[in-house]
Design a protein around this motif. Structure first.
Motif, PDB file in Angstrom:
ATOM      1  N   LEU A 206       0.865  -1.178   0.000  1.00 17.93           N
ATOM      2  CA  LEU A 206       0.000   0.000   0.000  1.00 17.93           C
ATOM      3  C   LEU A 206       0.907   1.234   0.000  1.00 17.93           C
ATOM      4  CD1 LEU A 206      -2.835   1.217   0.253  1.00 17.93           C
ATOM      5  CD2 LEU A 206      -2.720   0.825   2.721  1.00 17.93           C
ATOM      6  N   LEU A 207       0.936   1.949  -1.107  1.00 16.94           N
ATOM      7  CA  LEU A 207       1.769   3.158  -1.209  1.00 16.94           C
ATOM      8  C   LEU A 207       1.260   4.214  -0.231  1.00 16.94           C
ATOM      9  CD1 LEU A 207       2.178   4.052  -5.010  1.00 16.94           C
ATOM     10  CD2 LEU A 207       3.819   2.895  -3.526  1.00 16.94           C
ATOM     11  N   PRO A 208       2.150   5.064   0.282  1.00 21.27           N
ATOM     12  CA  PRO A 208       1.686   6.189   1.106  1.00 21.27           C
ATOM     13  C   PRO A 208       0.684   7.046   0.330  1.00 21.27           C
ATOM     14  CG  PRO A 208       4.074   5.975   1.213  1.00 21.27           C
ATOM     15  CD  PRO A 208       3.606   5.005   0.163  1.00 21.27           C
ATOM     16  N   ALA A 209      -0.249   7.648   1.052  1.00 17.30           N
ATOM     17  CA  ALA A 209      -1.404   8.316   0.429  1.00 17.30           C
ATOM     18  C   ALA A 209      -1.012   9.342  -0.638  1.00 17.30           C
ATOM     19  CB  ALA A 209      -2.263   8.961   1.511  1.00 17.30           C
ATOM     20  N   ARG A 210      -0.072  10.244  -0.298  1.00 11.97           N
ATOM     21  CA  ARG A 210       0.238  11.309  -1.276  1.00 11.97           C
ATOM     22  C   ARG A 210       0.905  10.745  -2.532  1.00 11.97           C
ATOM     23  NH1 ARG A 210       1.496  14.292   3.419  1.00 11.97           N
ATOM     24  NH2 ARG A 210      -0.190  15.754   3.895  1.00 11.97           N
ATOM     25  N   GLU A 211       1.662   9.661  -2.357  1.00 16.60           N
ATOM     26  CA  GLU A 211       2.268   9.033  -3.546  1.00 16.60           C
ATOM     27  C   GLU A 211       1.195   8.502  -4.479  1.00 16.60           C
ATOM     28  OE1 GLU A 211       5.516   6.154  -3.393  1.00 16.60           O
ATOM     29  OE2 GLU A 211       6.201   7.206  -1.583  1.00 16.60           O
ATOM     30  N   ARG A 212       0.125   8.029  -3.893  1.00 19.06           N
ATOM     31  CA  ARG A 212      -0.959   7.520  -4.754  1.00 19.06           C
ATOM     32  C   ARG A 212      -1.542   8.653  -5.605  1.00 19.06           C
ATOM     33  NH1 ARG A 212      -2.427   4.614  -0.043  1.00 19.06           N
ATOM     34  NH2 ARG A 212      -4.331   5.816   0.321  1.00 19.06           N
TER      35      ARG A 212
ATOM     36  N   LEU B  26      -2.795   2.899 -14.548  1.00 19.86           N
ATOM     37  CA  LEU B  26      -1.945   2.732 -13.360  1.00 19.86           C
ATOM     38  C   LEU B  26      -1.038   1.509 -13.524  1.00 19.86           C
ATOM     39  CD1 LEU B  26      -4.665   3.242 -10.595  1.00 19.86           C
ATOM     40  CD2 LEU B  26      -2.639   4.704 -10.893  1.00 19.86           C
ATOM     41  N   HIS B  27       0.119   1.539 -12.872  1.00 14.17           N
ATOM     42  CA  HIS B  27       0.985   0.350 -12.846  1.00 14.17           C
ATOM     43  C   HIS B  27       0.521  -0.563 -11.714  1.00 14.17           C
ATOM     44  CE1 HIS B  27       4.629   2.199 -15.109  1.00 14.17           C
ATOM     45  NE2 HIS B  27       3.492   2.735 -15.516  1.00 14.17           N
ATOM     46  N   ASN B  28       0.557  -1.844 -11.971  1.00 13.37           N
ATOM     47  CA  ASN B  28       0.042  -2.788 -10.986  1.00 13.37           C
ATOM     48  C   ASN B  28       0.794  -2.718  -9.649  1.00 13.37           C
ATOM     49  OD1 ASN B  28      -1.833  -4.725 -10.307  1.00 13.37           O
ATOM     50  ND2 ASN B  28      -0.535  -6.425 -10.924  1.00 13.37           N
ATOM     51  N   GLY B  29       2.092  -2.413  -9.707  1.00 14.95           N
ATOM     52  CA  GLY B  29       2.895  -2.336  -8.483  1.00 14.95           C
ATOM     53  C   GLY B  29       2.447  -1.210  -7.556  1.00 14.95           C
ATOM     54  N   ASP B  30       1.694  -0.274  -8.072  1.00 17.20           N
ATOM     55  CA  ASP B  30       1.243   0.867  -7.271  1.00 17.20           C
ATOM     56  C   ASP B  30      -0.159   0.642  -6.697  1.00 17.20           C
ATOM     57  OD1 ASP B  30       3.616   2.104  -7.966  1.00 17.20           O
ATOM     58  OD2 ASP B  30       2.759   3.003  -9.774  1.00 17.20           O
TER      59      ASP B  30
ATOM     60  N   TYR C 146      -9.169   4.904  -5.667  1.00 22.45           N
ATOM     61  CA  TYR C 146      -7.736   4.555  -5.679  1.00 22.45           C
ATOM     62  C   TYR C 146      -6.999   5.404  -4.636  1.00 22.45           C
ATOM     63  CZ  TYR C 146      -2.847   4.267  -6.857  1.00 22.45           C
ATOM     64  OH  TYR C 146      -1.494   4.107  -6.763  1.00 22.45           O
ATOM     65  N   LEU C 147      -7.382   6.661  -4.520  1.00 24.28           N
ATOM     66  CA  LEU C 147      -6.731   7.516  -3.520  1.00 24.28           C
ATOM     67  C   LEU C 147      -6.994   6.997  -2.105  1.00 24.28           C
ATOM     68  CD1 LEU C 147      -7.510  11.066  -4.995  1.00 24.28           C
ATOM     69  CD2 LEU C 147      -5.390   9.732  -5.182  1.00 24.28           C
ATOM     70  N   CYS C 148      -8.171   6.426  -1.897  1.00 26.21           N
ATOM     71  CA  CYS C 148      -8.587   6.011  -0.550  1.00 26.21           C
ATOM     72  C   CYS C 148      -8.288   4.525  -0.310  1.00 26.21           C
ATOM     73  CB  CYS C 148     -10.066   6.267  -0.347  1.00 26.21           C
ATOM     74  SG  CYS C 148     -10.491   7.961  -0.607  1.00 26.21           S
ATOM     75  N   GLY C 149      -7.045   4.145  -0.361  1.00 24.98           N
ATOM     76  CA  GLY C 149      -6.711   2.762   0.008  1.00 24.98           C
ATOM     77  C   GLY C 149      -6.085   1.959  -1.117  1.00 24.98           C
TER      78      GLY C 149
ATOM     79  N   GLY D 223      -3.685   8.676   8.549  1.00 20.78           N
ATOM     80  CA  GLY D 223      -2.234   8.929   8.554  1.00 20.78           C
ATOM     81  C   GLY D 223      -1.705   8.873   7.129  1.00 20.78           C
ATOM     82  N   GLU D 224      -0.488   9.472   6.947  1.00 24.17           N
ATOM     83  CA  GLU D 224      -0.026   9.579   5.558  1.00 24.17           C
ATOM     84  C   GLU D 224       0.635   8.316   5.044  1.00 24.17           C
ATOM     85  OE1 GLU D 224       3.859  12.284   5.749  1.00 24.17           O
ATOM     86  OE2 GLU D 224       2.012  13.368   6.264  1.00 24.17           O
ATOM     87  N   ASP D 225       0.958   7.374   5.944  1.00 23.08           N
ATOM     88  CA  ASP D 225       1.650   6.163   5.446  1.00 23.08           C
ATOM     89  C   ASP D 225       0.679   5.141   4.870  1.00 23.08           C
ATOM     90  OD1 ASP D 225       0.559   5.622   7.932  1.00 23.08           O
ATOM     91  OD2 ASP D 225       2.027   4.036   8.341  1.00 23.08           O
ATOM     92  N   GLN D 226      -0.621   5.356   5.012  1.00 21.01           N
ATOM     93  CA  GLN D 226      -1.571   4.452   4.336  1.00 21.01           C
ATOM     94  C   GLN D 226      -2.687   5.238   3.744  1.00 21.01           C
ATOM     95  OE1 GLN D 226      -4.154   2.058   7.030  1.00 21.01           O
ATOM     96  NE2 GLN D 226      -2.351   2.095   8.353  1.00 21.01           N
TER      97      GLN D 226
END
Ligand code: F0G
Length: 482
Positions: free
Chosen positions: A27-33, A47-51, A379-382, A479-482
């Protein structure tokens, strides 16, 4: 077997398989998403599957194979022409569908290409219960038209009707009279009707519709890509069929049609496709297209390894334990979200859980793609990737105006045997959060709009800075890490 019973706990669906190989997801950090979504042009296809954390885009080509499917791959017979693997696959499909001839293809839309190429002429009409994006595109590309004659009740989002994919026989009769039999290229019934929420057709309706077509001498075609779920629903919802085995039901259905085609990315848990044809002359008339567009007649663009796996996959599709998992998980997801007040397409169908975007974001105008916006927000939410199934997936009218879709949905597909119930619970939780913050979601507009099947590769941008506001609200809660 039907669903497992519980003694002292609220029943939940139980998997009839165990996991042997796993793939790590993150799960990428929220802002990265948000950055990844921007790079993807707010289009979840890009989107890339890894993200992605929960890839619920589709059940196409991403279903888990069984141990038996994987081990069967080892005996694949490599040959450009005359592979024994092909004959084994043909025999298995003939055993299941009772049709002699198989035209192999690389995937479902290739079947549609070939069938349309053979039957559709400029001005001809194809009768369908409902269109699928690629099945319609192949007809219109050749100058034909699609008449969607699903019963009106099939388009009512919230209902408890068991077979919302049923075609309206009165509408079919009226259409044949109006168009003239000679202008009807074929009648295509789609099992597990994809774009209205994976909703099934009853055996009875298939029988009545194909009987009617036969009276007029109209060719009947079954799109069996989503037949697996439809079989489950016939067995569990159609009273007269409950004592029949899945194999018997499959054969009874196939006996109604001249042609049965499928995407093996869905049907058979593999990849590839095929057209089963009953009539020898019809088979020969179509085979040239295979050698021209797909490959030689004994592989049609598929790898022999995939074909060996499919032979087992088709057999597994005849097993009620195996085909129950998808619909039961979907039903759980739909019912839980429904209880939480999220507008869902009910009853739960096959393929995936469907959210009624038109109701969730009723403040977004149809021309700003409500379902497209909701799916981007999800996608932004999780890190959950769903698929837009609405106006964005339609092609524009000839005069350039938007063709507003009759249903506007976000689909959360359940690839078979892939996700666990706890992952499903995570999705339910995030969808509920997003629903409670739906006023933060805004619309989208195209910045790059392909003419055909624009939803696949088009790029969009938000009409305001709503994604930034949404992600900040999300971070405040999680939190920003998820
Ligand atoms: N017919 C139906 C009912 C389908 O759902 C699909 C694909 C096709 C035909 C085309 O098959 O992808 O192998 O070329 N549906 C996928 C989906 C794309 O995600 O619903 P394909």
């Amino acid at each position: 077997m039907s669903q497992i019973k519980f003694y002292n706990r609220t029943p939940v669906p139980v998997e009839m398989h165990k996991v042997k190989i796993v793939q790590k997801i993150s799960l990428l950090p929220a802002r990265e998403r948000l950055n990844k979504l921007r790079e993807a042009g707010f289009n979840t296809f890009m989107l890339h599957n890894g993200d992605i954390f929960m890839d619920m885009l589709t059940d196409s080509g991403v279903n888990a194979m069984s141990d038996n499917m994987q081990s069967a791959m080892l005996r694949a017979d490599d040959a450009y022409a005359g592979s024994e693997t092909f004959y084994r696959m043909n025999d298995k499909l003939t055993e299941i569908f009772g049709m002699k001839y198989l035209l192999p293809t690389h995937q479902g839309r290739a079947c549609e290409h070939i069938i349309a190429q053979h039957f559709v002429k400029p001005g001809s009409c194809v009768i369908m219960n409902y269109h699928f994006t690629t099945s319609k595109a192949h007809v219109t590309r050749l100058g034909g038209r699609v008449e969607e004659l699903v019963k009106d009740e099939g388009l009512i989002v919230k209902s408890n009707l068991p077979f919302k994919g049923n075609i309206d026989l009165d509408k079919v009769k009226a259409c044949i009279e109006k168009e003239g039999v000679e202008n009807i290229a074929y009648m295509r019934l789609e099992a597990g009707t994809n774009l209205i929420g994976g909703q099934p057709i009853s055996y009875e309706n298939m029988k009545e519709a194909t009987d009617l077509a036969k009276e007029y001498g109209i060719v009947t075609v079954l799109d069996a890509s989503l037949l697996q779920d439809n079989l489950y629903f016939i067995k569990t919802r159609e009273e007269s069929m409950k004592d029949k085995s899945i194999r018997e039901i499959t054969r009874m259905i196939a006996d109604l049609f001249d042609i049965v085609y499928f995407s093996a990315r869905k049907f058979g848990f593999g990849r590839g496709g095929g057209i089963m044809v009953r009539d020898e002359a019809m088979f020969h008339a179509m085979e040239d297209y295979i050698t021209m567009f797909e490959g030689f007649l004994t592989y049609g663009g598929m790898s022999v390894k995939e074909m060996e796996a499919l032979i087992i996959g088709f057999e597994e599709t005849m097993d009620m334990d195996i085909i129950s998992q998808g619909p039961q998980f979907i039903n759980h997801c739909v019912n839980e979200l429904d209880k939480l007040g999220v507008p869902m397409v009910t009853p739960g169908g096959g393929l995936g859980a469907h959210i009624d975007a038109r109701q969730v974001v009723d403040h977004i105008p149809a021309e700003q793609y409500p379902a497209g916006s909701l799916v981007a927000a999800l996608y932004l939410c999780g890190g959950i990737r769903g698929m837009e199934r609405g106006t964005l997936s339609e092609e524009r009218n000839p005069d350039g105006t938007e063709h507003i879709a009759s249903v506007e949905m976000v689909r959360l597909a359940f690839p078979r045997r892939v996700f666990t119930l706890s992952q499903t619970e995570f999705v339910i939780d995030r969808v509920k959060w997003l629903y409670d913050h739906r006023h933060l979601i805004g619309g989208l507009k195209f910045v790059h709009e392909p003419k055909t099947l624009r939803f696949f590769t088009g790029k969009l941008e938000p009409v305001s800075d709503w994604p930034e506001k949404l992600i900040e609200a999300y971070i405040a809660d999680f939190g920003e890490d998820q």
